[in-house]
Design a protein around this motif. Sequence first.
Motif, mmCIF file in Angstrom:
data_model
loop_
_atom_site.group_PDB
_atom_site.id
_atom_site.type_symbol
_atom_site.label_atom_id
_atom_site.label_comp_id
_atom_site.label_asym_id
_atom_site.label_seq_id
_atom_site.Cartn_x
_atom_site.Cartn_y
_atom_site.Cartn_z
ATOM 1 N N TYR A 150 -20.531 12.034 -55.660
ATOM 2 C CA TYR A 150 -21.144 12.866 -54.631
ATOM 3 C C TYR A 150 -22.553 13.307 -55.031
ATOM 4 C CZ TYR A 150 -16.242 13.022 -53.378
ATOM 5 O OH TYR A 150 -14.962 12.673 -53.057
ATOM 6 N N PRO A 151 -23.519 12.400 -55.018
ATOM 7 C CA PRO A 151 -24.874 12.791 -55.421
ATOM 8 C C PRO A 151 -25.531 13.758 -54.432
ATOM 9 C CG PRO A 151 -24.858 10.546 -54.592
ATOM 10 C CD PRO A 151 -23.431 10.986 -54.683
ATOM 11 N N GLU A 152 -25.021 13.847 -53.189
ATOM 12 C CA GLU A 152 -25.605 14.753 -52.195
ATOM 13 C C GLU A 152 -25.314 16.214 -52.508
ATOM 14 O OE1 GLU A 152 -23.353 12.409 -51.429
ATOM 15 O OE2 GLU A 152 -24.252 10.992 -50.051
ATOM 16 N N LEU A 153 -24.261 16.471 -53.273
ATOM 17 C CA LEU A 153 -23.843 17.849 -53.549
ATOM 18 C C LEU A 153 -24.629 18.423 -54.722
ATOM 19 C CD1 LEU A 153 -19.973 17.564 -53.071
ATOM 20 C CD2 LEU A 153 -21.720 18.249 -51.427
ATOM 21 N N GLN A 154 -25.871 18.768 -54.464
ATOM 22 C CA GLN A 154 -26.764 19.322 -55.480
ATOM 23 C C GLN A 154 -27.225 20.713 -55.052
ATOM 24 O OE1 GLN A 154 -27.180 17.862 -58.390
ATOM 25 N NE2 GLN A 154 -25.917 16.164 -57.670
ATOM 26 N N ILE B 55 -14.332 20.435 -56.267
ATOM 27 C CA ILE B 55 -14.685 19.366 -55.323
ATOM 28 C C ILE B 55 -13.441 18.561 -54.961
ATOM 29 C CG2 ILE B 55 -16.033 17.239 -55.036
ATOM 30 C CD1 ILE B 55 -18.142 18.490 -56.899
ATOM 31 N N SER B 56 -12.547 18.374 -55.914
ATOM 32 C CA SER B 56 -11.349 17.575 -55.657
ATOM 33 C C SER B 56 -10.411 18.219 -54.641
ATOM 34 C CB SER B 56 -10.600 17.315 -56.962
ATOM 35 O OG SER B 56 -10.212 18.538 -57.555
ATOM 36 N N SER B 57 -10.570 19.513 -54.354
ATOM 37 C CA SER B 57 -9.708 20.181 -53.376
ATOM 38 C C SER B 57 -10.267 20.115 -51.953
ATOM 39 C CB SER B 57 -9.500 21.645 -53.765
ATOM 40 O OG SER B 57 -10.682 22.384 -53.552
ATOM 41 N N LEU B 58 -11.449 19.520 -51.780
ATOM 42 C CA LEU B 58 -12.077 19.470 -50.459
ATOM 43 C C LEU B 58 -11.516 18.326 -49.620
ATOM 44 C CD1 LEU B 58 -15.786 20.161 -51.448
ATOM 45 C CD2 LEU B 58 -14.096 21.773 -50.551
ATOM 46 N N ASN B 59 -11.258 18.625 -48.346
ATOM 47 C CA ASN B 59 -10.789 17.606 -47.411
ATOM 48 C C ASN B 59 -11.938 16.941 -46.674
ATOM 49 O OD1 ASN B 59 -8.163 18.270 -48.080
ATOM 50 N ND2 ASN B 59 -7.970 19.730 -46.418
ATOM 51 N N SER B 60 -12.980 17.709 -46.377
ATOM 52 C CA SER B 60 -14.153 17.141 -45.705
ATOM 53 C C SER B 60 -15.379 17.988 -46.016
ATOM 54 C CB SER B 60 -13.944 17.067 -44.194
ATOM 55 O OG SER B 60 -13.910 18.351 -43.631
ATOM 56 N N VAL B 61 -16.524 17.305 -46.055
ATOM 57 C CA VAL B 61 -17.802 17.964 -46.336
ATOM 58 C C VAL B 61 -18.838 17.372 -45.391
ATOM 59 C CG1 VAL B 61 -19.618 18.393 -48.035
ATOM 60 C CG2 VAL B 61 -17.236 18.314 -48.779
ATOM 61 N N ASP B 62 -19.606 18.244 -44.738
ATOM 62 C CA ASP B 62 -20.725 17.832 -43.896
ATOM 63 C C ASP B 62 -22.004 18.359 -44.534
ATOM 64 O OD1 ASP B 62 -18.913 16.813 -41.984
ATOM 65 O OD2 ASP B 62 -18.730 18.776 -41.048
ATOM 66 N N VAL B 63 -23.037 17.506 -44.583
ATOM 67 C CA VAL B 63 -24.320 17.868 -45.189
ATOM 68 C C VAL B 63 -25.338 18.101 -44.077
ATOM 69 C CG1 VAL B 63 -26.154 17.113 -46.745
ATOM 70 C CG2 VAL B 63 -23.785 16.514 -47.252
ATOM 71 N N PRO C 4 -18.443 10.954 -46.938
ATOM 72 C CA PRO C 4 -17.136 10.337 -47.182
ATOM 73 C C PRO C 4 -16.462 10.959 -48.400
ATOM 74 C CG PRO C 4 -18.898 8.840 -47.800
ATOM 75 C CD PRO C 4 -19.551 10.040 -47.174
ATOM 76 N N ILE C 5 -15.185 11.251 -48.250
ATOM 77 C CA ILE C 5 -14.400 11.810 -49.342
ATOM 78 C C ILE C 5 -13.652 10.660 -50.010
ATOM 79 C CG2 ILE C 5 -12.482 13.357 -49.921
ATOM 80 C CD1 ILE C 5 -15.031 14.825 -49.158
ATOM 81 N N LEU D 31 -1.856 6.188 -53.135
ATOM 82 C CA LEU D 31 -3.247 6.371 -52.736
ATOM 83 C C LEU D 31 -3.259 7.268 -51.527
ATOM 84 C CD1 LEU D 31 -4.526 2.699 -53.005
ATOM 85 C CD2 LEU D 31 -4.830 4.535 -54.655
ATOM 86 N N HIS D 32 -4.152 8.239 -51.516
ATOM 87 C CA HIS D 32 -4.194 9.184 -50.407
ATOM 88 C C HIS D 32 -5.648 9.499 -50.084
ATOM 89 C CE1 HIS D 32 -3.023 12.464 -47.808
ATOM 90 N NE2 HIS D 32 -3.826 13.268 -48.463
ATOM 91 N N ARG D 33 -6.007 9.357 -48.841
ATOM 92 C CA ARG D 33 -7.344 9.750 -48.412
ATOM 93 C C ARG D 33 -7.224 11.044 -47.641
ATOM 94 N NH1 ARG D 33 -12.542 7.394 -47.096
ATOM 95 N NH2 ARG D 33 -13.468 8.779 -45.599
ATOM 96 N N ARG D 34 -7.958 12.030 -48.102
ATOM 97 C CA ARG D 34 -7.906 13.335 -47.435
ATOM 98 C C ARG D 34 -8.906 13.416 -46.349
ATOM 99 N NH1 ARG D 34 -6.791 17.895 -51.846
ATOM 100 N NH2 ARG D 34 -4.958 16.964 -52.685
#
Length: 182
Positions: free
Chosen positions: A29-33, A75-83, A160-161, A179-182
């Motif tokens: 996740y390079p966007e999460l700075q 970060i691993s507990s996040l289901n979705s992130v919008d920038v 994308p998560i 395998l699980h995609r949140r």
Amino acid sequence: MLTPRRVLSPLLSLTLVLSLAGTRAEAQYPELQPGTTIRMRGSQLAGTVRGIIVARSGDSLTVARTNAGPLTIAISSLNSVDVFRGKSRGRGALRGALWGVGVGALLGLVPADESECELDPEVPGCDSVAESVVLTAVGGGAMGALIGVAIGVERWDKMPIAVRVGVGRRTGAVISVGLHRR
């Protein structure tokens, strides 16, 4: 009886899991700075949280929120992130024009006052309701577009998560891989 397939299958599965699980959150996740505005939803959050990233270390983010204190979350507990990507003036103009046309058309349905029509028969709505609807819709659309350009519309990109990989043990000596995609 122990067959080569029964021995190799769990070992191959475990190798796959360990190779996938080795990727680090920073690389994913390079966007999460720090300084980035985000909206996030996750298993440890009540609803959507919006804020500015103020710190990042390993798998955790510290986010400054308005009307609340800073929040540190994995970060691993996040289901979705919008920038947040800024405001779009063009989309704001389009949205404002559509709203203005709708409101203007509704106002155009209101008949003109009889005393107004007696003084000036050229007032929109005196002769034709259709003419009044069209004129007020066009005027409302133009006014709405101007307001929309001034205000703008927020632009958000969905980040994308990553797929989560888990290893578990079922009954007996069977190893399961999920395998699980949140």
